[in-house]
Design an enzyme around this catalytic site. Sequence first.
Site, PDB file in Angstrom:
ATOM      1  N   TRP A  96      -6.307  15.968  -1.541  1.00 51.87           N
ATOM      2  CA  TRP A  96      -5.586  15.973  -0.403  1.00 51.87           C
ATOM      3  C   TRP A  96      -4.088  15.942  -0.698  1.00 51.87           C
ATOM      4  O   TRP A  96      -3.644  15.681  -1.713  1.00 51.87           O
ATOM      5  CB  TRP A  96      -5.792  14.916   0.643  1.00 51.87           C
ATOM      6  CG  TRP A  96      -5.453  13.345  -0.060  1.00 51.87           C
ATOM      7  CD1 TRP A  96      -6.277  12.567  -0.674  1.00 51.87           C
ATOM      8  CD2 TRP A  96      -4.151  12.695   0.037  1.00 51.87           C
ATOM      9  NE1 TRP A  96      -5.583  11.374  -0.926  1.00 51.87           N
ATOM     10  CE2 TRP A  96      -4.204  11.549  -0.675  1.00 51.87           C
ATOM     11  CE3 TRP A  96      -2.806  13.074   0.516  1.00 51.87           C
ATOM     12  CZ2 TRP A  96      -3.547  10.638  -0.776  1.00 51.87           C
ATOM     13  CZ3 TRP A  96      -1.837  12.286   0.301  1.00 51.87           C
ATOM     14  CH2 TRP A  96      -2.115  10.956  -0.400  1.00 51.87           C
ATOM     15  N   GLU A 139       4.945   2.220  -4.158  1.00 56.11           N
ATOM     16  CA  GLU A 139       4.556   3.341  -4.443  1.00 56.11           C
ATOM     17  C   GLU A 139       5.629   4.370  -5.158  1.00 56.11           C
ATOM     18  O   GLU A 139       5.332   5.302  -6.044  1.00 56.11           O
ATOM     19  CB  GLU A 139       3.796   4.158  -3.511  1.00 56.11           C
ATOM     20  CG  GLU A 139       2.525   3.379  -3.039  1.00 56.11           C
ATOM     21  CD  GLU A 139       1.355   3.458  -3.913  1.00 56.11           C
ATOM     22  OE1 GLU A 139       1.364   4.422  -4.721  1.00 56.11           O
ATOM     23  OE2 GLU A 139       0.293   2.847  -3.402  1.00 56.11           O
ATOM     24  N   GLU A 177      -0.939   9.627  -7.909  1.00 55.62           N
ATOM     25  CA  GLU A 177      -0.360   8.388  -7.097  1.00 55.62           C
ATOM     26  C   GLU A 177       0.875   9.012  -6.865  1.00 55.62           C
ATOM     27  O   GLU A 177       1.254   8.477  -5.565  1.00 55.62           O
ATOM     28  CB  GLU A 177       0.131   7.289  -8.290  1.00 55.62           C
ATOM     29  CG  GLU A 177      -1.227   6.606  -8.961  1.00 55.62           C
ATOM     30  CD  GLU A 177      -1.610   5.543  -7.931  1.00 55.62           C
ATOM     31  OE1 GLU A 177      -0.685   5.036  -7.200  1.00 55.62           O
ATOM     32  OE2 GLU A 177      -2.842   4.996  -7.896  1.00 55.62           O
ATOM     33  N   HIS A 180       1.178   9.397  -2.797  1.00 55.05           N
ATOM     34  CA  HIS A 180       1.186   8.099  -1.972  1.00 55.05           C
ATOM     35  C   HIS A 180       2.494   8.002  -1.432  1.00 55.05           C
ATOM     36  O   HIS A 180       2.564   7.799  -0.313  1.00 55.05           O
ATOM     37  CB  HIS A 180       0.707   6.917  -2.700  1.00 55.05           C
ATOM     38  CG  HIS A 180      -0.887   7.235  -3.247  1.00 55.05           C
ATOM     39  ND1 HIS A 180      -1.459   6.256  -4.098  1.00 55.05           N
ATOM     40  CD2 HIS A 180      -1.881   8.020  -3.067  1.00 55.05           C
ATOM     41  CE1 HIS A 180      -2.577   6.699  -4.399  1.00 55.05           C
ATOM     42  NE2 HIS A 180      -2.794   7.951  -3.775  1.00 55.05           N
ATOM     43  N   GLU A 230      -4.750  -2.021  -9.242  1.00 55.40           N
ATOM     44  CA  GLU A 230      -5.482  -1.142  -8.580  1.00 55.40           C
ATOM     45  C   GLU A 230      -6.083  -1.645  -7.463  1.00 55.40           C
ATOM     46  O   GLU A 230      -6.269  -1.200  -6.242  1.00 55.40           O
ATOM     47  CB  GLU A 230      -6.080  -0.001  -9.316  1.00 55.40           C
ATOM     48  CG  GLU A 230      -5.299   0.929 -10.324  1.00 55.40           C
ATOM     49  CD  GLU A 230      -4.493   1.971  -9.579  1.00 55.40           C
ATOM     50  OE1 GLU A 230      -4.596   2.082  -8.569  1.00 55.40           O
ATOM     51  OE2 GLU A 230      -3.654   2.569 -10.120  1.00 55.40           O
ATOM     52  N   THR A 233      -3.890  -3.101  -4.870  1.00 53.73           N
ATOM     53  CA  THR A 233      -3.066  -1.848  -3.900  1.00 53.73           C
ATOM     54  C   THR A 233      -4.146  -1.535  -2.959  1.00 53.73           C
ATOM     55  O   THR A 233      -3.991  -0.836  -1.628  1.00 53.73           O
ATOM     56  CB  THR A 233      -2.528  -0.642  -4.651  1.00 53.73           C
ATOM     57  OG1 THR A 233      -3.477  -0.416  -5.661  1.00 53.73           O
ATOM     58  CG2 THR A 233      -1.408  -1.242  -5.200  1.00 53.73           C
ATOM     59  N   ASP A 262      -8.117   6.765  -2.798  1.00 56.27           N
ATOM     60  CA  ASP A 262      -7.610   7.041  -4.165  1.00 56.27           C
ATOM     61  C   ASP A 262      -7.407   5.844  -5.053  1.00 56.27           C
ATOM     62  O   ASP A 262      -7.671   5.587  -6.103  1.00 56.27           O
ATOM     63  CB  ASP A 262      -6.026   7.447  -3.972  1.00 56.27           C
ATOM     64  CG  ASP A 262      -6.203   9.057  -3.703  1.00 56.27           C
ATOM     65  OD1 ASP A 262      -7.275   9.492  -4.162  1.00 56.27           O
ATOM     66  OD2 ASP A 262      -4.755   9.777  -3.947  1.00 56.27           O
ATOM     67  N   GLU A 263      -6.741   4.536  -4.483  1.00 62.80           N
ATOM     68  CA  GLU A 263      -6.681   3.493  -5.409  1.00 62.80           C
ATOM     69  C   GLU A 263      -7.875   2.783  -5.991  1.00 62.80           C
ATOM     70  O   GLU A 263      -8.015   2.308  -7.024  1.00 62.80           O
ATOM     71  CB  GLU A 263      -5.850   2.460  -4.575  1.00 62.80           C
ATOM     72  CG  GLU A 263      -4.429   2.651  -4.047  1.00 62.80           C
ATOM     73  CD  GLU A 263      -3.582   2.905  -4.924  1.00 62.80           C
ATOM     74  OE1 GLU A 263      -3.840   2.821  -6.551  1.00 62.80           O
ATOM     75  OE2 GLU A 263      -2.234   2.920  -4.851  1.00 62.80           O
ATOM     76  N   HIS A 266      -9.232   4.976  -8.820  1.00 62.38           N
ATOM     77  CA  HIS A 266      -8.482   4.494  -9.943  1.00 62.38           C
ATOM     78  C   HIS A 266      -8.682   3.184 -10.430  1.00 62.38           C
ATOM     79  O   HIS A 266      -8.777   3.085 -11.769  1.00 62.38           O
ATOM     80  CB  HIS A 266      -6.944   4.637  -9.782  1.00 62.38           C
ATOM     81  CG  HIS A 266      -6.467   6.122  -9.304  1.00 62.38           C
ATOM     82  ND1 HIS A 266      -5.318   6.129  -8.592  1.00 62.38           N
ATOM     83  CD2 HIS A 266      -6.839   7.296  -9.659  1.00 62.38           C
ATOM     84  CE1 HIS A 266      -4.993   7.361  -8.371  1.00 62.38           C
ATOM     85  NE2 HIS A 266      -5.887   7.998  -9.097  1.00 62.38           N
TER      86      HIS A 266
END
Length: 397
Positions: A96, A139, A177, A180, A230, A233, A262-263, A266
């Site tokens: 995205w 971020e 990242e 974000h 991670e 977050t 996403d976090e 990761h």
Amino acid sequence: MALKLQPMSMTVQLPSSFTRPRSRLFRSSHRVYMASTLGITSKEIPNDRKPYMPPKEVHVQKTHSLPPQKIEIFKSLEGWAEQNILVHLKPVEKCWQPQDFLPDPASEGFEEQVKELRERTKEIPDDYFVVLVGDMITEEALPTYQTMLNTLDGVRDETGASLTPWAIWTRAWTAEENRHGDLLNKYLYLSGRVDMKQIEKTIQYLIGSGMDPQTENNPYLGFIYTSFQERATFISHGNTARLAKEYGDFKLAQVCGIIAADEKRHETAYTKIVEKLFEIDPNGAVLALADMMRKKISMPAHLMYDGQDDNLFEHYSTVAQRIGVYTARDYADILEFLVQRWKVAALTGLSGEGHKAQDFVCGLAPRIRKLEERAQARAKQASLVPFSWIFGKKLSV
């Protein structure tokens, strides 16, 4: 998050995300100034405002603590990392992008889309915006985090375009990242609810101040730190998504939720690296985990400053705890999760020091919770503090 607890005999304290770090090396000022010197002579700079002042230090720095023979472990793991870590990256064409969730500036309906966004955010409380801004600023300090990863012996990107799996991961992780901060920054800009210039100054101060998570150029410590962060977050963005939905802004909930996803991905990669270290060097891994937890995991943005509030991070953290975005209990829960994820309690064949480290980390989460409960019982009456991010409005901290 402003809770300040006295250490117990085993020196457990709440994480530094809940207390303001105090300088030991630079006590002359609590502020970090990164102001431009264009058009200003040295005589014109006020005595307490130097253009480039060292960041606040919270400890004496230690470097390159991992023995050379253990650094070789990471060289031997390159094939494993290529097969097991790089798979947690997504191809750019399948990722995205911030524009997927924002008004389209090329469309004829752009102005109407912005108006709708502003209507959705109009009734969201100020304390939520303070926390969302703080998360976004964290971020946006991404250059600092890539720099930190590239201090780690054995896994750093030696050339800036190294083809080792560790270097590829660091660059691609940074690229993922990067979206974000871009997305949250633009959403907040369009909302009209925040003072963007004050936010931009805070970002500049923070990147200029840097961070030192006490990882000592040691990839054992570094990957334990990133595993913890991670997950932190992931929890924080997940909670801002939940609250946005409760406030009726489903698009903002989607924004925060997609970042949280996403976090989480990761987190899976970093925890897998540490899991491998526990497999091949359990004694070294448990000693590293205990070391990081004795130091306490500091939040990446703990040197946050906006040019006005010396205790900005503490105040932002207090609001985050009050509205349930990230709390002292979350810190304990993350530690407990990682201890279970890495099967620390089941480790065998440890040295005497390793057994002590094992006992320490396995019993730490409940002790943190007890400290947090005692602190809540002793909590002082809240005071009102202005936040420049929301045009100086005062919130309870």
